[in-house]
Design a protein around this motif. Sequence first.
Motif, PDB file in Angstrom:
ATOM      1  N   LEU A   1      47.545  59.383  40.300  1.00 34.04           N
ATOM      2  CA  LEU A   1      47.693  58.030  39.800  1.00 34.04           C
ATOM      3  C   LEU A   1      46.318  57.376  39.867  1.00 34.04           C
ATOM      4  O   LEU A   1      45.701  57.354  40.938  1.00 34.04           O
TER       5      LEU A   1
ATOM      6  N   ARG B   1      65.257  52.737  39.972  1.00 30.21           N
ATOM      7  CA  ARG B   1      63.896  53.243  39.788  1.00 30.21           C
ATOM      8  C   ARG B   1      63.228  53.389  41.154  1.00 30.21           C
ATOM      9  O   ARG B   1      63.292  52.510  42.000  1.00 30.21           O
ATOM     10  N   LYS B   2      62.585  54.543  41.357  1.00 27.28           N
ATOM     11  CA  LYS B   2      61.850  54.790  42.599  1.00 27.28           C
ATOM     12  C   LYS B   2      60.468  55.316  42.232  1.00 27.28           C
ATOM     13  O   LYS B   2      60.338  56.348  41.573  1.00 27.28           O
ATOM     14  N   ILE B   3      59.454  54.611  42.656  1.00 28.95           N
ATOM     15  CA  ILE B   3      58.073  55.014  42.418  1.00 28.95           C
ATOM     16  C   ILE B   3      57.646  55.906  43.590  1.00 28.95           C
ATOM     17  O   ILE B   3      57.889  55.572  44.756  1.00 28.95           O
TER      18      ILE B   3
ATOM     19  N   TYR C   1      55.572  45.056  37.144  1.00 30.58           N
ATOM     20  CA  TYR C   1      54.129  45.304  37.274  1.00 30.58           C
ATOM     21  C   TYR C   1      53.276  44.094  36.891  1.00 30.58           C
ATOM     22  O   TYR C   1      52.042  44.217  36.844  1.00 30.58           O
TER      23      TYR C   1
ATOM     24  N   GLY D   1      59.836  60.779  42.362  1.00 24.30           N
ATOM     25  CA  GLY D   1      60.218  59.470  41.859  1.00 24.30           C
ATOM     26  C   GLY D   1      61.572  59.596  41.195  1.00 24.30           C
ATOM     27  O   GLY D   1      62.155  60.682  41.135  1.00 24.30           O
TER      28      GLY D   1
END
Length: 154
Positions: free
Chosen positions: A66, A42-44, A149, A33
């Motif tokens: 997760l 941002r990279k999930i 989110y 990430g």
Amino acid sequence: MPLVEGLFDLEEQLQPNGIDLCLDTVARILSPGAIGRDNMDRKIPETELVNFGSDEWVELPQGPYLVSFIEVVNIPLDLMALARPRSSLGRSGVSIHPGVWDAGYSGRSQALLNISNPGGYRMQRGARIMQMVFFRLEKPLEQGYLGRYQDEGL
């Protein structure tokens, strides 16, 4: 709108200082990430769901995962929440690293589950793994959480 929806058993999950959240899914983290100064950076990481057995149990080797929770949390504009893992996990070499639940957030949350125990850990879907504690704000916010989110997992 209820503060927490989808409880298995209110009497069992309601604690003196909060509410227990229950395990729904577990996913392996597959890729790196990234986070930068700007949200565009941002990279999930990619993930892959872990299958539970027919008995609803899963054997997890040491490593990061997760997890998603069964319950949907709806935080009003005059509250925020923090959460901590149930102490049995820590005593077993397992930790949960949740975020902060901002005023105005609604969704089925996720957190990092880290299994440090070299022997791994066994978990059952629906197990109470984390306790959420709510804090009243001094005054309600005019605008609540608007981030990425919002409404996750719904």
